[in-house]
Write a protein that holds these residues in place. Structure first.
Motif, mmCIF file in Angstrom:
data_model
loop_
_atom_site.group_PDB
_atom_site.id
_atom_site.type_symbol
_atom_site.label_atom_id
_atom_site.label_comp_id
_atom_site.label_asym_id
_atom_site.label_seq_id
_atom_site.Cartn_x
_atom_site.Cartn_y
_atom_site.Cartn_z
ATOM 1 N N GLU A 448 0.819 -1.213 0.000
ATOM 2 C CA GLU A 448 0.000 0.000 0.000
ATOM 3 C C GLU A 448 0.852 1.262 0.000
ATOM 4 O O GLU A 448 0.416 2.303 -0.505
ATOM 5 N N ARG A 449 2.055 1.187 0.547
ATOM 6 C CA ARG A 449 2.951 2.334 0.582
ATOM 7 C C ARG A 449 3.780 2.461 -0.693
ATOM 8 O O ARG A 449 4.490 3.452 -0.879
ATOM 9 N N LYS A 450 3.677 1.446 -1.567
ATOM 10 C CA LYS A 450 4.516 1.421 -2.761
ATOM 11 C C LYS A 450 3.760 1.604 -4.068
ATOM 12 O O LYS A 450 4.362 1.989 -5.072
ATOM 13 N N VAL A 451 2.443 1.291 -4.076
ATOM 14 C CA VAL A 451 1.730 1.228 -5.354
ATOM 15 C C VAL A 451 0.360 1.904 -5.247
ATOM 16 O O VAL A 451 -0.141 2.182 -4.157
ATOM 17 N N GLY A 452 -0.250 2.108 -6.425
ATOM 18 C CA GLY A 452 -1.585 2.683 -6.471
ATOM 19 C C GLY A 452 -2.690 1.670 -6.658
ATOM 20 O O GLY A 452 -3.853 1.961 -6.389
ATOM 21 N N ARG A 453 -2.361 0.463 -7.131
ATOM 22 C CA ARG A 453 -3.386 -0.575 -7.361
ATOM 23 C C ARG A 453 -2.791 -1.927 -7.009
ATOM 24 O O ARG A 453 -1.687 -2.255 -7.442
ATOM 25 N N ILE A 454 -3.527 -2.719 -6.221
ATOM 26 C CA ILE A 454 -3.099 -4.056 -5.819
ATOM 27 C C ILE A 454 -4.097 -5.061 -6.390
ATOM 28 O O ILE A 454 -5.304 -4.949 -6.167
ATOM 29 N N LEU A 455 -3.584 -6.050 -7.132
ATOM 30 C CA LEU A 455 -4.421 -7.057 -7.766
ATOM 31 C C LEU A 455 -4.173 -8.414 -7.128
ATOM 32 O O LEU A 455 -3.088 -8.681 -6.614
ATOM 33 N N ALA A 456 -5.165 -9.268 -7.208
ATOM 34 C CA ALA A 456 -5.021 -10.653 -6.770
ATOM 35 C C ALA A 456 -5.392 -11.593 -7.905
ATOM 36 O O ALA A 456 -6.442 -11.430 -8.545
ATOM 37 N N ASN A 457 -4.487 -12.558 -8.183
ATOM 38 C CA ASN A 457 -4.738 -13.630 -9.142
ATOM 39 C C ASN A 457 -5.190 -13.119 -10.499
ATOM 40 O O ASN A 457 -6.142 -13.621 -11.102
ATOM 41 N N GLY A 458 -4.504 -12.105 -10.971
ATOM 42 C CA GLY A 458 -4.749 -11.556 -12.294
ATOM 43 C C GLY A 458 -3.448 -11.007 -12.838
ATOM 44 O O GLY A 458 -2.366 -11.359 -12.372
ATOM 45 N N TRP A 459 -3.557 -10.108 -13.813
ATOM 46 C CA TRP A 459 -2.375 -9.511 -14.418
ATOM 47 C C TRP A 459 -2.606 -8.017 -14.557
ATOM 48 O O TRP A 459 -3.738 -7.577 -14.797
ATOM 49 N N PRO A 460 -1.566 -7.211 -14.421
ATOM 50 C CA PRO A 460 -1.775 -5.763 -14.292
ATOM 51 C C PRO A 460 -2.166 -5.059 -15.579
ATOM 52 O O PRO A 460 -2.719 -3.961 -15.538
ATOM 53 N N THR A 461 -1.876 -5.657 -16.733
ATOM 54 C CA THR A 461 -2.244 -5.019 -17.989
ATOM 55 C C THR A 461 -3.761 -5.053 -18.162
ATOM 56 O O THR A 461 -4.412 -6.042 -17.843
ATOM 57 N N GLY A 462 -4.290 -3.951 -18.658
ATOM 58 C CA GLY A 462 -5.736 -3.794 -18.757
ATOM 59 C C GLY A 462 -6.232 -2.980 -17.585
ATOM 60 O O GLY A 462 -6.277 -3.480 -16.456
#
Length: 539
Positions: A448-462
């Motif tokens: 949370e201190r490093k990124v703007g979006r956290i995903l679970a069991n997916g991929w960041p593109t899109g």
């Protein structure tokens, strides 16, 4: 050479007028063939640029106070105008970028969709942040004055087009759409890699300005030498904010210029990100082949030229990690290089890959195949370990394109230590099973201190364009971690609050008038009063 039914002029559009530039010319290049595309685009000099910013300043007052229905209708007219030339746009953008038609059609739909989304935001009006506190003359020990607050547009905004999204982060893309939705005129600096695409969309916006009877200074499209005219645009005292998507070097240069002005202004720059993906042990007990295919697909889509591409992946050391890397090797064997956006971007990719591959403690997991066109290098995945990653900052540098680094970790503690050492990023992804939740719970507050979006069991593109999306993150991912460049929250970047104390009712602007003539969502005496929905509003 591509042909379109619309004759391209090769000129800037300054407040509705086609203006030949006095600062030289440039041409687009088809990255698949190396062929130069016509016409030659004339470049403005600084004196001509000032015409655009002066017109934008003149348009600010009337555009900033536009009523919601007219304002929303303007954004919707832009979307309709773009759709009317969709075939020409996809053809020209394909020639200028090498991107396939399916990708471009999807991106065009995203562009018109976000314009219509911002139209719905404008109609509801909660972005105006209206608060009313009625006077309390009998309050002790001191009476309370009548206080009313709203957010007003900052003024003219300079927007820079991105190389990798000729529609969604370009002429009428997210920065332009959110600035216009906020009531800010836009001076758009076209990207010289896809100038014809920019002109076609610029005409669609300009025609919407005229059709809606707005001041022509609401929008200008300018072509110029990237560094000099871009810096001049940010220095111009009439510009009040900047939207930028591009390299860290470009973004920080604009930030420095904006900060050095007599009146500094905000620069909302999206710059570099390697978007770490953390694979936990439990995830490797599932379908490892599918996991590897998903990774390779996310890495190689659009030749890896996405700001959310997975440039860094953490995987456990040991047998399960080895099995995953073997699956990655098999998946990458079926992947061929795709045409990159420009010869320069392809050259920078090769330099970055050579530099990473030359680092001590870094090896190659696998390479794909070279593509069939010019500037279509083979995708590649490297590997290293946590001690090397922590000791060498080169391993955190973005390589814009289909290249990624796998880091093997030996324990949850080693993984946490590595994540703590990361730079700011746009996204982080966790691949996990239920058994991994305790480790994930320890990772979340760090991420949370490093990124703007956290995903679970997916991929960041899109990146979904909606109400809750955050496309931003701590520096160097962006220049301001409090903002997003995608989603409806993006409008907040171009607004500031103003309070009105004890003003006579006939002097109050419509959003804070007692009768609420624009039917906006407001907070009155501490209680939220939702907008009165009418046809076309968001439900």
């Amino acid at each position: 050479m591509t042909t379109t039914t619309t004759t391209l002029t090769g000129h800037s559009i300054l407040a509705g007028r086609e203006v030949p530039g006095a600062g030289g010319t440039t041409r687009a290049v088809d990255p698949a063939t190396g062929e130069h595309l016509g016409p030659a685009y004339t470049l403005l000099d600084e004196a001509q640029l000032a015409e655009a910013t002066a017109a934008a300043e003149e348009a600010s007052a009337s555009f900033g106070d536009l009523d919601p229905q007219a304002h929303a209708g303007f954004l919707e007219r832009i979307a309709a105008n773009i759709e009317a030339v969709a075939g020409e746009l996809v053809e020209r953008a394909g020639a200028e970028t090498g991107l396939p038609a399916a990708r471009l059609n999807g991106e065009l739909a995203r562009t018109t969709g976000q314009l219509r989304l911002f139209a719905s935001v404008v109609r509801q009006g909660d972005h105006r942040g209206v608060r009313v506190e009625h006077a309390l003359p009998d309050r002790t020990p001191l009476p309370r004055p009548d206080l009313r607050q709203r957010k007003v547009p900052l003024g003219p905004v300079a927007v820079f087009g991105a190389s990798n999204f000729p529609f969604a982060f370009s002429t009428a893309g997210g920065d332009t759409a959110s600035a216009l939705a906020a009531g800010c005129p836009v001076v758009f600096k076209a990207h010289n890699a896809h100038p014809g695409t920019g002109e076609l969309v610029g005409r669609a916006v300009t025609d919407a300005v005229a059709a809606c009877g707005l001041h022509p200074g609401v929008f200008s499209l300018v072509y110029g030498p990237g560094a000099s005219i871009g810096q001049a645009l940010v220095r111009d005292p009439r510009i009040t904010a900047v939207g930028f998507t591009g390299s860290r070097a470009g973004g920080t240069a604009l930030m420095a210029t904006a900060a050095a002005r007599p009146v500094p202004i905000p620069v909302y720059a999206e710059m570099s990100s390697i978007n770490p993906v953390v694979v936990l042990e439990g995830a490797l007990r599932g379908d490892v082949e599918a996991l590897a295919r998903g990774y390779v697909a996310s890495l190689t889509g659009s030749s890896g030229q996405l700001c959310t591409a997975p440039g860094l992946l953490f995987v456990p050391a040991g047998e399960t990690g080895e099995a995953f890397l073997a699956a990655v090797e098999r998946a990458l064997a079926d992947a061929a290089g795709q045409t990159m956006l420009t010869p320069g971007i392809a050259g920078s990719w090769r330099e970055g890959v050579d530099a990473l591959g030359a680092q001590e403690g870094v090896g190659v997991v696998a390479r794909g195949a070279e593509g069939s066109t010019q500037h279509a290098p083979a995708p590649v995945v490297f590997e290293s370990d946590v001690p090397t990653f922590r000791a060498n900052p080169v391993l955190q540098e973005e390589i814009f394109g289909a290249a990624s680094l796998v880091i093997r970790y030996r324990s949850p503690e080693e993984l946490l230590g590595a994540v703590r050492r990361m730079e700011g990023q746009l996204t982080a992804t966790l691949h996990l099973a239920e058994e991994d939740h305790p480790i994930a719970a320890a990772l979340l507050p760090v991420l949370e201190r490093k990124v703007g979006r956290i995903l679970a069991n997916g991929w960041p593109t899109g990146v979904d364009v909606g109400e809750a999306m955050v496309h931003g993150g701590p520096f160097p991912a962006t220049s301001d971690a409090r903002t997003t460049s995608v989603g409806t929250l993006a409008i907040e970047r171009f607004l500031r609050p103003v309070a009105y104390q004890n003003l006579p009712g006939d002097l109050l602007p419509p959003p804070v008038q007692e009768a609420n003539p624009w039917h906006l969502t407001r907070r009155v005496d501490g209680r939220l009063q939702p907008a009165e929905h009418t046809e076309g509003d968001r439900a």
